[in-house]
Design an enzyme around this catalytic site. Structure first.
Site, mmCIF file in Angstrom:
data_model
loop_
_atom_site.group_PDB
_atom_site.id
_atom_site.type_symbol
_atom_site.label_atom_id
_atom_site.label_comp_id
_atom_site.label_asym_id
_atom_site.label_seq_id
_atom_site.Cartn_x
_atom_site.Cartn_y
_atom_site.Cartn_z
ATOM 1 C CD GLU A 38 -2.478 1.273 2.740
ATOM 2 O OE1 GLU A 38 -3.193 1.954 2.720
ATOM 3 O OE2 GLU A 38 -2.244 0.454 3.592
ATOM 4 C CG HIS A 39 1.405 3.157 2.960
ATOM 5 N ND1 HIS A 39 0.626 2.179 3.378
ATOM 6 C CD2 HIS A 39 0.658 4.563 2.262
ATOM 7 C CE1 HIS A 39 -0.454 3.013 4.003
ATOM 8 N NE2 HIS A 39 0.020 4.219 3.335
#
Length: 471
Positions: free
Chosen positions: A350-351
């Site tokens: 996601e990150h």
């Protein structure tokens, strides 16, 4: 309970990929992921959806009392309460929110896609128009923290897209006797000019958006909430399951899982900062995933040592420790930067932070990530709050095929086909041949009817086509 002090045991497990030539399937299987069982959640959520669909506001009040332990008098938050929340907002917090909004709006303005057209021949044009979705429901979670930032991340791109009608649902605050949501969230709505806000959380909020809800008390009116065309925003497993169940007839942004961070680091990275960044993500949730990819055993060891010192000293130490020691988190040891990049692309975080000597070169090789944070001065919390980017991002490996929330999420491209008589005439015979080859002769007859007298007279059709100038 974790207390002040230094822990003796390493917190994060090690996944050692060194010396292994893994296939794509093996690499995907080696990535740390938490097991996410949804069958139990589905069994719990489906009756909630059905009840809200049937009873509307009455069911919403019952579920709020059951799950959030408060029975809101007004399910739709009065506009006065939204305005009042802004007047009592801490000036420093207000300044931070307004700066976040300013930056998010600047980025969103540049994301608005432009209409275009393609001329294929004389009288033959295909255009593409980007049309805003008419009505959108934005979900803002409660739970372990308060998320005014989620209001910004959902509402700003929707407004930039030109969405006509925005509604926000967020759980009521348990310490509010009237059942109003958190005041900082309401104040953020006021700053953004959103006045349709509901004190409804969980799966019941998703049901309200999907089906609409009839009123049950005089203050509700006949219709409490009109159904929306799309639902966006993060939430727990029950919210995610509800979104999945209604997605057959209402749009959703994604079925989000627990938040996660991946970090690619080499020997030049600062291990203390790496540890701080892993902890920052783990703070969200016990199921949050934190993964470090590195070819440096020295960095790995120093990160473990820094975690031993830092984790007991952070406020949510138990939550952080549970997250970092879980199966969804790990330090992945690799043979070199190439394998670190391959592993990170397989993980599809996601990150994804890049903390390497040549960060730009690594960024260019990343294929799968919700958002990329380049260098030690671009940590994930910058994106969570103030970078101008959006923090609603794909989780659980879905960054392999999905993107984060943006203006495009709230728009739909519609093609406009513009052919005049000569443009269609040039293709009529070929369209007919194509249609016949697919055993759909009426398709061809539909086109030919515009140019020949009797498209059903197959014996003379070729001659008719010649007379009409189709051949």
């Amino acid at each position: 309970m974790l207390r002040w002090g230094v822990m003796s045991e390493n917190i994060m497990r090690i996944i050692d990929l060194r010396g292994q030539n893994l296939s794509r399937a093996e690499l995907l299987a080696a990535m740390p992921r938490a097991a996410m069982g949804t069958s139990e959640a589905t069994d719990l959520v489906r009756p909630i959806l059905d009840d809200v669909k049937e009873r509307g506001a009455a069911a919403l009040r019952d579920f709020e009392e059951k799950f959030d332990h408060v029975r809101p008098k007004n399910l739709r938050v009065p506009v006065e309460a939204i305005k009042d929340a802004l007047t009592t907002l801490d000036p420093e917090v207000r300044a931070a929110i307004e700066e976040s909004v300013r930056r998010a709006r600047a980025v969103a303005a540049n994301q608005v896609p432009k209409d275009f057209y393609t001329d294929l021949a004389e009288g033959a044009r295909v255009a593409e128009r980007w049309i805003p979705i008419q009505r959108v429901g934005l979900y803002v979670p409660g739970g372990k923290a308060v998320y005014p930032s989620s209001v910004i991340m959902n509402a700003v791109p929707a407004q930039a897209a030109g969405v006509e009608s925005l509604a926000i649902a967020t759980p009521p605050a348990r310490d509010n006797e009237e059942g109003l949501p958190n005041k900082t969230i309401l104040a953020t709505c006021a700053i953004l000019g959103v006045d349709e806000v509901y004190a409804v959380g969980g799966a019941q909020a998703i049901a309200m958006f999907a089906y609409g809800a009839k009123g049950s008390e005089p203050q509700d009116g006949d219709i409490l909430c009109d159904p929306v065309d799309k639902i966006t925003g993060p939430g727990n497993i029950f919210v995610a399951t509800a979104k999945s169940l209604v997605s057959a007839f209402v749009g959703i942004d994604a079925v989000a899982g627990p938040t996660e961070i991946g970090i690619i680091a080499d020997e030049t990275a600062n291990p203390s900062l790496l540890a701080a960044d892993l902890i920052g993500q783990a703070e969200h949730d016990e199921l949050a995933g934190s993964v470090l990819f590195t070819d440096s055993t020295e960095i790995a060891d120093k990160v473990q040592e820094s975690l031993k010192y830092r984790v007991p000293r952070t406020e949510h130490a138990e939550r952080v420790h549970t997250s970092l020691s879980g199966t969804q988190s790990a330090i992945v040891l690799t043979d070199g930067l190439d394998q670190s990049i391959d592993a990170a692309n397989a993980y599809a975080a996601e990150h994804l932070e890049i903390q390497t000597k040549d960060a730009d070169a690594v960024v260019k090789r990343i294929k799968n990530a919700g958002a990329i944070f380049r260098g030690p001065y671009s940590p994930v919390p910058l994106g969570d709050y103030m970078s101008g980017s959006n923090h609603v991002l794909p989780t659980g490996g879905t960054a392999r095929f999905a993107a984060g929330l943006g203006v495009h999420t709230f728009m739909k491209p519609v093609e406009v086909i513009e052919y005049d008589e000569e443009g269609l005439k040039a293709l009529a015979a070929r369209i007919n041949a194509f249609a016949v080859s697919e055993d759909l002769p009426a398709h061809g007859e539909c086109v030919l009817s515009r140019f020949v007298k009797d498209p059903y007279d197959k014996a003379t059709l070729r001659e008719q086509e010649k007379e009409a100038g189709l051949r």
